[in-house]
Design a protein around this motif. Sequence first.
Motif, PDB file in Angstrom:
ATOM      1  N   VAL A  88       0.843  -1.202   0.000  1.00 47.28           N
ATOM      2  CA  VAL A  88       0.000   0.000   0.000  1.00 47.28           C
ATOM      3  C   VAL A  88       0.877   1.251   0.000  1.00 47.28           C
ATOM      4  CG1 VAL A  88      -1.694   1.338   1.327  1.00 47.28           C
ATOM      5  CG2 VAL A  88      -1.960  -1.147   1.115  1.00 47.28           C
ATOM      6  N   ARG A  89       1.968   1.193   0.742  1.00 45.58           N
ATOM      7  CA  ARG A  89       2.884   2.344   0.797  1.00 45.58           C
ATOM      8  C   ARG A  89       3.488   2.660  -0.576  1.00 45.58           C
ATOM      9  NH1 ARG A  89       5.377   1.061   6.270  1.00 45.58           N
ATOM     10  NH2 ARG A  89       4.123   2.307   7.691  1.00 45.58           N
ATOM     11  N   VAL A  90       3.727   1.623  -1.377  1.00 43.16           N
ATOM     12  CA  VAL A  90       4.253   1.864  -2.727  1.00 43.16           C
ATOM     13  C   VAL A  90       3.256   2.706  -3.516  1.00 43.16           C
ATOM     14  CG1 VAL A  90       4.870   0.779  -4.921  1.00 43.16           C
ATOM     15  CG2 VAL A  90       5.748  -0.178  -2.789  1.00 43.16           C
ATOM     16  N   LEU A  91       1.969   2.380  -3.406  1.00 46.59           N
ATOM     17  CA  LEU A  91       0.956   3.175  -4.110  1.00 46.59           C
ATOM     18  C   LEU A  91       0.888   4.597  -3.546  1.00 46.59           C
ATOM     19  CD1 LEU A  91      -2.252   1.113  -4.944  1.00 46.59           C
ATOM     20  CD2 LEU A  91      -0.191   1.462  -6.267  1.00 46.59           C
ATOM     21  N   LEU A  92       0.976   4.708  -2.242  1.00 46.91           N
ATOM     22  CA  LEU A  92       0.850   6.025  -1.615  1.00 46.91           C
ATOM     23  C   LEU A  92       2.046   6.934  -1.911  1.00 46.91           C
ATOM     24  CD1 LEU A  92      -0.474   4.937   1.898  1.00 46.91           C
ATOM     25  CD2 LEU A  92      -1.761   6.238   0.182  1.00 46.91           C
ATOM     26  N   ASP A 117      -9.340   4.926  -0.961  1.00 47.11           N
ATOM     27  CA  ASP A 117      -9.004   3.671  -0.277  1.00 47.11           C
ATOM     28  C   ASP A 117      -9.596   2.463  -0.993  1.00 47.11           C
ATOM     29  OD1 ASP A 117      -7.703   5.236   1.544  1.00 47.11           O
ATOM     30  OD2 ASP A 117      -9.296   5.159   3.060  1.00 47.11           O
ATOM     31  N   GLN A 118     -10.849   2.592  -1.419  1.00 48.42           N
ATOM     32  CA  GLN A 118     -11.500   1.470  -2.092  1.00 48.42           C
ATOM     33  C   GLN A 118     -10.814   1.169  -3.426  1.00 48.42           C
ATOM     34  OE1 GLN A 118     -14.065  -0.436  -0.655  1.00 48.42           O
ATOM     35  NE2 GLN A 118     -13.320  -1.793  -2.315  1.00 48.42           N
ATOM     36  N   GLN A 119     -10.476   2.229  -4.171  1.00 46.15           N
ATOM     37  CA  GLN A 119      -9.800   2.030  -5.466  1.00 46.15           C
ATOM     38  C   GLN A 119      -8.453   1.343  -5.276  1.00 46.15           C
ATOM     39  OE1 GLN A 119     -10.020   6.202  -6.644  1.00 46.15           O
ATOM     40  NE2 GLN A 119     -11.271   5.628  -8.428  1.00 46.15           N
ATOM     41  N   MET A 120      -7.709   1.771  -4.263  1.00 49.98           N
ATOM     42  CA  MET A 120      -6.413   1.128  -3.990  1.00 49.98           C
ATOM     43  C   MET A 120      -6.606  -0.334  -3.602  1.00 49.98           C
ATOM     44  SD  MET A 120      -3.692   3.588  -2.138  1.00 49.98           S
ATOM     45  CE  MET A 120      -3.339   5.225  -2.770  1.00 49.98           C
ATOM     46  N   VAL A 123      -7.502  -2.319  -6.811  1.00 49.47           N
ATOM     47  CA  VAL A 123      -6.419  -2.559  -7.775  1.00 49.47           C
ATOM     48  C   VAL A 123      -5.371  -3.501  -7.168  1.00 49.47           C
ATOM     49  CG1 VAL A 123      -4.870  -0.570  -7.264  1.00 49.47           C
ATOM     50  CG2 VAL A 123      -5.048  -1.488  -9.595  1.00 49.47           C
ATOM     51  N   LEU A 124      -5.126  -3.387  -5.882  1.00 49.06           N
ATOM     52  CA  LEU A 124      -4.153  -4.295  -5.253  1.00 49.06           C
ATOM     53  C   LEU A 124      -4.704  -5.709  -5.156  1.00 49.06           C
ATOM     54  CD1 LEU A 124      -2.629  -1.998  -2.473  1.00 49.06           C
ATOM     55  CD2 LEU A 124      -1.646  -2.628  -4.685  1.00 49.06           C
ATOM     56  N   THR A 125      -5.987  -5.821  -4.895  1.00 48.29           N
ATOM     57  CA  THR A 125      -6.620  -7.143  -4.890  1.00 48.29           C
ATOM     58  C   THR A 125      -6.530  -7.776  -6.277  1.00 48.29           C
ATOM     59  OG1 THR A 125      -8.105  -6.509  -3.111  1.00 48.29           O
ATOM     60  CG2 THR A 125      -8.798  -8.370  -4.478  1.00 48.29           C
ATOM     61  N   ALA A 137      -7.124 -10.848  -0.521  1.00 55.58           N
ATOM     62  CA  ALA A 137      -7.633  -9.547  -0.950  1.00 55.58           C
ATOM     63  C   ALA A 137      -7.101  -8.451  -0.028  1.00 55.58           C
ATOM     64  CB  ALA A 137      -9.149  -9.553  -0.932  1.00 55.58           C
ATOM     65  N   VAL A 138      -7.068  -7.232  -0.570  1.00 56.47           N
ATOM     66  CA  VAL A 138      -6.743  -6.061   0.242  1.00 56.47           C
ATOM     67  C   VAL A 138      -8.058  -5.325   0.486  1.00 56.47           C
ATOM     68  CG1 VAL A 138      -5.480  -3.872   0.322  1.00 56.47           C
ATOM     69  CG2 VAL A 138      -4.420  -5.900  -0.725  1.00 56.47           C
ATOM     70  N   LYS A 139      -8.313  -4.969   1.745  1.00 55.98           N
ATOM     71  CA  LYS A 139      -9.570  -4.290   2.081  1.00 55.98           C
ATOM     72  C   LYS A 139      -9.347  -2.785   2.162  1.00 55.98           C
ATOM     73  CE  LYS A 139     -11.399  -8.105   4.882  1.00 55.98           C
ATOM     74  NZ  LYS A 139     -10.173  -8.846   5.270  1.00 55.98           N
ATOM     75  N   ALA A 140     -10.409  -2.045   1.879  1.00 51.70           N
ATOM     76  CA  ALA A 140     -10.326  -0.585   1.960  1.00 51.70           C
ATOM     77  C   ALA A 140      -9.908  -0.142   3.361  1.00 51.70           C
ATOM     78  CB  ALA A 140     -11.675   0.034   1.588  1.00 51.70           C
TER      79      ALA A 140
END
Lengths: 152, 428
Positions: A88-92, A117-120, A123-125, A137-140
């Motif tokens: 998540v930090r890579v996206l942020l 948060d939901q979009q991230m 896409v990560l999921t 899965a990655v949750k919002a």
Amino acid sequence: MKKTLVGLALLALAGGPALAQKKPASKAKTPAKKTATAGVPAASLLQGKSIYTQYCLTCHQADGGGVDGLNPPLTKTDYVLGDKTRLVRVLLNGLQGVDINGEPYNNVMPSQDYLNDQQMADVLTFVRNSFGNKASAVKASEVKAVRVANKK
Amino acid sequence: MKNALSRGLLLSTAIVGSLSLYSLTTKVAVVTADADNAGLKLPAGFGALVVAETGARARHLAVTPQGNIYVKLNRPNKEGKGILVLHEGPTGKATITGGFGSYGGTGVYANAGYLYATSDEEVFRYKLNSKGEVTNPTQPEKIVTGLINRHQHESKSITLDKEGNIYVNIGAYSNSCQVKDRQKGSLGMPNCPILDSAGGIWQFRADKLNQTYGTGTRYATGLRNVVGLDWNSQTNQLYVMQHGRDQLHDIFPELYDTKQSAELPAECLYALKKGDNAGWPYMYYDNTQHKRMMAPEYGGDGKKVSPGNYIEPAAAYPAHTAPNALLFYTGTMFPEKYRNGAFIAFHGSWNRAPEPQKGYYVVFQPFKDGKPSGDWEVFADNFAGSSEKVATGRADHKPCGLAQGADGSLYVSDDKKGTIYRIVYNKK
């Protein structure tokens, strides 16, 4: 991994009302629909694919394999399959100049913090369950927690 | 397949310049193309062989008249060597005989008794003896130091003129000089500060130690990233291939669709004079309109033509195909039409996605009287292995470096699998 999840879940709970995410319409229409991958919501995969195509595909390519020396592959890498917080930090924050599986990747990945948060999470999921990847899965709520911690 | 060359007389210009391909001495070396031409597709009369498989990311290469090949690796190999030494046998097949230089990088160039090689921050010079061997592998002269390396466009490619000057590419550590590099919608920094120390070609003396920005000359500016460059001895002028900017659609989706983003901008060949400005980051070259366009980071909208006194490209090629090597052919092995023309190694694209990728070939650009004349053509193709592998960008090999052998053969290095190719002309 489990410890991290529990930790994140606690953080998420502590987040309280701020967690109320605006969810995409399509997600609301298809609640609790599952794919073959256990625990991975189909709606998240669908939304994730759309986000991937729009924002990620140019660099990471349609097959998620990246580009030699420039853009990291999203397959067979701990960055994608491992610690969700780091992912998540890579996206942020974006990323540059890391070695992955012994190879250098030098192109600049800009911050993708315009994604909510939901979009991230979507896409990560999607990325964690595409291109031969299989991971939870990655949750919002998890994204939210990392975003809050990231700002501190 | 009768490209016989005499090793003993190799240095004789009479032999080197000769098209007489029959044996002149009893010691005859016959360079033989592989049965499958090393997997390449070539014009009629040409053949190719795999000289060696280095298994490393082979960037540029240099070939001495004695058949020594120096290959610059992107990073040092397991033995800690950043330059591989190969020696050719009589049939053209080479064996790796050693290595030196503890640094990775791209540039390597052999010239008049010296071998020059670069890391991503420095330029080194080694002495070559009469056998074309490096005599001081562990103690090179450091001729340039302290060049900027921020990992993006980090390759320091080199070439030399005939007057003892060395030209070094210092690529811009940015795509388009945005406030936030590659960030959607981020605008260009005013008076792009990157150009002070990068985004151009710097000139240094080839024989002076420890030169830096202060002692070098910014020879030309406004060049985003040049990996392929060569001195044209016919016109006595430096030519460079620029890698054009990326991601017009990703950054300005309201101005460019994915198709336009795949086809814009052209990869450009520039003939440089001292003081020239090629216009990066303020403009890009549109090869369909044949116009210099204002970059969207600096007020462009895909339609506005760029103001500014920027040079015109000498020739333009398909977008994002990544020209990594340029070589003016001065040999006599190839037919007349190739003499003094340019070979360009296109490493292959990634930035055309979601459109099919392109490149992974060596192009020939005809020249006449020192200027590009006539359409370019694909000279050596199928480095990728198939058209599907081109389209997906999953190429088996990616051509990255070019060198001319003493007999006029064309050598090609590949930084995907590390294959070293040699292309020869067979017909009499």
